[in-house]
Design a protein around this motif. Structure first.
Motif, short mmCIF file in Angstrom:
data_model
loop_
_atom_site.label_atom_id
_atom_site.label_comp_id
_atom_site.label_asym_id
_atom_site.label_seq_id
_atom_site.Cartn_x
_atom_site.Cartn_y
_atom_site.Cartn_z
N VAL A 34 41.68 38.10 46.28
CA VAL A 34 41.43 39.53 46.13
C VAL A 34 41.39 39.90 44.65
N LYS A 35 42.28 39.33 43.85
CA LYS A 35 42.28 39.62 42.41
C LYS A 35 40.98 39.15 41.76
N ILE A 36 40.54 37.95 42.13
CA ILE A 36 39.30 37.42 41.56
C ILE A 36 38.12 38.28 41.97
N ALA A 37 38.07 38.70 43.22
CA ALA A 37 36.98 39.56 43.69
C ALA A 37 36.98 40.89 42.94
N GLY A 38 38.15 41.46 42.70
CA GLY A 38 38.24 42.72 41.94
C GLY A 38 37.76 42.55 40.52
N THR A 39 38.13 41.44 39.89
CA THR A 39 37.71 41.16 38.52
C THR A 39 36.19 41.02 38.45
N MET A 40 35.62 40.28 39.39
CA MET A 40 34.17 40.09 39.40
C MET A 40 33.45 41.42 39.65
N ALA A 41 33.98 42.25 40.53
CA ALA A 41 33.36 43.55 40.79
C ALA A 41 33.37 44.42 39.54
N ARG A 42 34.50 44.39 38.80
CA ARG A 42 34.58 45.15 37.55
C ARG A 42 33.55 44.65 36.53
N ARG A 43 33.39 43.33 36.46
CA ARG A 43 32.44 42.77 35.50
C ARG A 43 31.00 43.13 35.86
N PHE A 44 30.67 43.11 37.16
CA PHE A 44 29.34 43.53 37.58
C PHE A 44 29.11 45.00 37.24
#
Length: 108
Positions: A34-44
């Motif tokens: 979940v943390k990785i998915a949140g980080t990737m969403a922020r970067r997109f």
């Protein structure tokens, strides 16, 4: 308690500990996912904002302390990197340089 009850408890306890450890590891893995998915969403999202900034004219960019070169440098960052770090750094450097220039004694 009987001897048989003690034996059963000793045999089952390690299995229960293994199941508990497995469940905890599973929860930790899900949390990291979940943390990785949140980080990737922020970067997109930051990449999308970078595209919107590229649509502004030079005067508007100058108002927020950026230049076209800053946008090019930020977009050249690796895809998994965060382009906003470059933009924040450049704008901060320009503001600091302007403050130092304003404080410097003027020579004739």
């Amino acid at each position: 308690m009987s001897f048989q009850g003690e034996t059963r408890r000793i045999v089952v306890a390690p299995v229960g500990e293994m199941v508990a450890a497995f469940c905890l590891a599973l929860v930790r893995g899900a949390s990291n996912g979940v943390k990785i998915a949140g980080t990737m969403a922020r970067r997109f999202e930051n990449r999308r904002v970078l595209g919107e900034l590229a649509g502004l004219d030079d005067r508007m960019l100058r108002d927020i302390g950026l230049t076209r070169a800053d946008l090019r440098d930020a977009s050249a960052a690796p895809f998994v990197g965060d382009p906003t770090r470059v933009l924040v750094l450049r704008a901060t450097e320009r503001r600091a340089a302007a403050r130092l220039l304003a404080r410097a004694p003027r020579e004739n």
